[in-house]
Design a protein around this motif. Structure first.
Motif, PDB file in Angstrom:
ATOM      1  N   ARG A  28       0.832  -1.214   0.000  1.00 15.08           N
ATOM      2  CA  ARG A  28       0.000   0.000   0.000  1.00 15.08           C
ATOM      3  C   ARG A  28       0.860   1.255   0.000  1.00 15.08           C
ATOM      4  O   ARG A  28       0.531   2.250  -0.661  1.00 15.08           O
ATOM      5  N   ASP A  32       0.823   4.004  -2.948  1.00 10.17           N
ATOM      6  CA  ASP A  32       0.492   5.393  -2.636  1.00 10.17           C
ATOM      7  C   ASP A  32       1.561   6.348  -3.167  1.00 10.17           C
ATOM      8  O   ASP A  32       1.238   7.416  -3.709  1.00 10.17           O
ATOM      9  N   GLU A  35       1.098   6.632  -6.913  1.00  9.34           N
ATOM     10  CA  GLU A  35      -0.054   7.465  -7.260  1.00  9.34           C
ATOM     11  C   GLU A  35       0.208   8.933  -6.962  1.00  9.34           C
ATOM     12  O   GLU A  35      -0.206   9.818  -7.716  1.00  9.34           O
ATOM     13  N   SER A  36       0.904   9.203  -5.866  1.00  5.95           N
ATOM     14  CA  SER A  36       1.119  10.591  -5.443  1.00  5.95           C
ATOM     15  C   SER A  36       2.176  11.312  -6.280  1.00  5.95           C
ATOM     16  O   SER A  36       2.053  12.507  -6.547  1.00  5.95           O
TER      17      SER A  36
END
Length: 207
Positions: A28, A32, A35-36
């Motif tokens: 995760r 993240d 994606e960020s």
């Protein structure tokens, strides 16, 4: 015999650690970051592929009964190495120095309904700088109190040239006060006013 004993304990510890590795949280975290930050986190897919391969290794060992301690030790080491590499690749960690509190023994963490005023014991702590901001970086002391009192609540100025922190003051009231210090460790000064029955702590600079 001593060497064999310590090796067996190390293997036992690794086996226990392997059974509690956080594959899902690490996945995760990597997702993240991908994606960020997108292209600023270019190795995200590689990290996920390596993590998936380690999971397959873990599952294969478990299917064999989990008796291959040597493979477990290797797999655990590779997982920890991957976790450090993937999380420290965060583009926000682009600074050379990290300001921190180094504290031994008493952690100096009051309950969430309490404040610094309850912490009046002896503390072995100091303000220090870690450079580079990585495991294995050099830790350089910046300020150590003359007495064994708490230092904490560090707030770095926007210009990065000075900082605020809280410390139990040497005054008749024996209360917490706010101090300011240059980042080179010079020009220590108390900036809060000493008054009876008043603790001053956890200050911050305003923009």
């Amino acid at each position: 015999v001593r060497e064999c004993y310590h090796r067996s304990r190390k293997i036992d510890d690794a086996v226990q650690a392997a059974r509690s590795l956080g594959f899902a949280p690490l996945r995760r975290g990597i997702e993240d970051l991908m994606e960020s930050f997108g292209a600023k986190y270019p190795k995200g897919r590689q990290y996920l592929d390596r993590l998936a391969q380690l999971e397959k290794t873990r599952d294969a060992i478990a299917a064999d009964g989990g008796e291959d301690a040597a493979r477990l030790v290797r797999m655990t080491g590779e997982f920890h190495a991957l976790r450090s590499e993937a999380l420290l690749a965060n583009p926000l960690l682009d600074f050379e120095k990290l300001l921190l509190i180094k504290r031994r023994g008493h952690l100096g963490l009051p309950q969430n309904w309490q404040g610094n005023c309850v912490m009046k014991g002896n503390f072995d702590n100091e303000i220090a700088v870690l450079s580079p901001a990585r495991p294995g970086g050099k830790l350089t002391p910046l300020y150590r109190p003359e007495r064994d009192v708490f230092v904490g609540d560090v707030d770095l100025h926007w210009d990065g040239d000075r900082l605020l922190f809280s410390m139990l003051a040497r005054d008749p009231h024996n209360r917490y006060q706010i101090f300011e210090l240059q980042v080179d460790g010079a020009r220590l000064r108390q900036v809060s006013r000493s008054e009876p029955d008043v603790d001053n702590y956890d200050a911050c600079y305003l923009p």
